[in-house]
Design a protein around this motif. Structure first.
Motif, PDB file in Angstrom:
ATOM      1  N   VAL A   1     144.416  -2.015   6.881  1.00 18.11           N
ATOM      2  CA  VAL A   1     144.879  -3.269   7.466  1.00 18.11           C
ATOM      3  C   VAL A   1     146.115  -3.783   6.727  1.00 18.11           C
ATOM      4  N   ASP A   2     146.118  -3.666   5.419  1.00 24.20           N
ATOM      5  CA  ASP A   2     147.207  -4.165   4.568  1.00 24.20           C
ATOM      6  C   ASP A   2     148.328  -3.129   4.502  1.00 24.20           C
ATOM      7  N   GLN A   3     148.951  -2.895   5.629  1.00 22.03           N
ATOM      8  CA  GLN A   3     149.947  -1.830   5.717  1.00 22.03           C
ATOM      9  C   GLN A   3     151.213  -2.128   4.927  1.00 22.03           C
ATOM     10  N   ASP A   4     151.506  -3.398   4.676  1.00 23.26           N
ATOM     11  CA  ASP A   4     152.720  -3.722   3.917  1.00 23.26           C
ATOM     12  C   ASP A   4     152.480  -3.772   2.407  1.00 23.26           C
ATOM     13  N   GLY A   5     151.231  -3.556   1.993  1.00 24.95           N
ATOM     14  CA  GLY A   5     150.914  -3.511   0.569  1.00 24.95           C
ATOM     15  C   GLY A   5     150.942  -4.857  -0.120  1.00 24.95           C
ATOM     16  N   SER A   6     150.798  -5.935   0.640  1.00 28.46           N
ATOM     17  CA  SER A   6     150.872  -7.287   0.074  1.00 28.46           C
ATOM     18  C   SER A   6     149.593  -7.704  -0.653  1.00 28.46           C
ATOM     19  N   LYS A   7     148.553  -6.890  -0.573  1.00 26.76           N
ATOM     20  CA  LYS A   7     147.246  -7.197  -1.184  1.00 26.76           C
ATOM     21  C   LYS A   7     146.550  -8.366  -0.499  1.00 26.76           C
ATOM     22  N   SER A   8     146.941  -8.636   0.754  1.00 26.37           N
ATOM     23  CA  SER A   8     146.263  -9.657   1.555  1.00 26.37           C
ATOM     24  C   SER A   8     146.349  -9.255   3.021  1.00 26.37           C
ATOM     25  N   VAL A   9     145.407  -9.786   3.815  1.00 28.86           N
ATOM     26  CA  VAL A   9     145.389  -9.494   5.250  1.00 28.86           C
ATOM     27  C   VAL A   9     145.167 -10.791   6.022  1.00 28.86           C
ATOM     28  N   SER A  10     145.702 -10.818   7.231  1.00 28.68           N
ATOM     29  CA  SER A  10     145.532 -11.991   8.092  1.00 28.68           C
ATOM     30  C   SER A  10     144.273 -11.835   8.937  1.00 28.68           C
ATOM     31  N   LEU A  11     143.814 -12.955   9.493  1.00 29.80           N
ATOM     32  CA  LEU A  11     142.653 -12.898  10.379  1.00 29.80           C
ATOM     33  C   LEU A  11     142.966 -12.099  11.636  1.00 29.80           C
ATOM     34  N   GLU A  12     144.195 -12.180  12.116  1.00 28.55           N
ATOM     35  CA  GLU A  12     144.583 -11.408  13.293  1.00 28.55           C
ATOM     36  C   GLU A  12     144.456  -9.910  13.020  1.00 28.55           C
ATOM     37  N   GLU A  13     144.834  -9.503  11.822  1.00 24.20           N
ATOM     38  CA  GLU A  13     144.706  -8.090  11.454  1.00 24.20           C
ATOM     39  C   GLU A  13     143.234  -7.674  11.368  1.00 24.20           C
ATOM     40  N   ILE A  14     142.391  -8.591  10.919  1.00 22.67           N
ATOM     41  CA  ILE A  14     140.954  -8.295  10.863  1.00 22.67           C
ATOM     42  C   ILE A  14     140.394  -8.127  12.268  1.00 22.67           C
ATOM     43  N   VAL A  15     140.824  -8.975  13.200  1.00 25.03           N
ATOM     44  CA  VAL A  15     140.368  -8.858  14.585  1.00 25.03           C
ATOM     45  C   VAL A  15     140.743  -7.486  15.143  1.00 25.03           C
ATOM     46  N   VAL A  16     141.971  -7.037  14.878  1.00 26.21           N
ATOM     47  CA  VAL A  16     142.409  -5.714  15.344  1.00 26.21           C
ATOM     48  C   VAL A  16     141.547  -4.621  14.719  1.00 26.21           C
TER      49      VAL A  16
END
Length: 137
Positions: A15-30
């Motif tokens: 999910v963290d494709q940009d390597g930011s060490k965080s993910v958004s809720l939208e990414e979790i839904v996907v």
């Protein structure tokens, strides 16, 4: 335990494709959609609030991601609020109170919601779900 951490780290990294060490809720839904769970963003937002205690939605750390992922998996994508509402509706149609909806109870629920179905269709639906006696709560 180590295996689970590595497994969850792998999922997080997907999910963290940009390597930011965080993910958004939208990414979790996907992600959950790819895993066969189709939660609504507003449900995931309610779960976020349950897990973090915060009202403002923000990106999640790995540990928060794991907590939310576990809650979503355990409740099939429902927040505690949504689950309580679903149980209330369920009990309305579980006329004999046995925690199982029979084919007749499913037909009654669908009729009440305005769906026109016949008994054969309902029997087929109940059978397809995998339980001849009905649907378990």
């Amino acid at each position: 335990r180590r295996h689970r951490h590595a497994f969850m780290q792998k999922i997080f990294s997907e999910v963290d494709q940009d390597g930011s060490k965080s993910v958004s809720l939208e990414e979790i839904v996907v992600l959950l959609g790819r895993r066969g769970i189709t939660p609504v963003l507003s449900c995931v937002e309610r779960i976020f609030r349950e897990v973090t205690g915060e009202r403002t939605v923000r990106d999640l750390s790995f540990d928060e991601f794991v907590q939310i992922y576990d809650v979503v998996q355990a409740r099939a994508g429902f927040s505690e609020h949504d689950l309580a509402r679903l149980r209330k509706v369920w009990s309305r149609y579980d006329q004999d109170g046995n925690q199982v909806l029979s084919a007749d109870e499913v037909r009654l629920a669908l009729d009440w919601q305005g769906f026109v179905v016949d008994s054969v269709e309902v029997e087929s639906l109940v059978h397809e779900v995998g339980q001849r006696k009905g649907l378990n709560q």
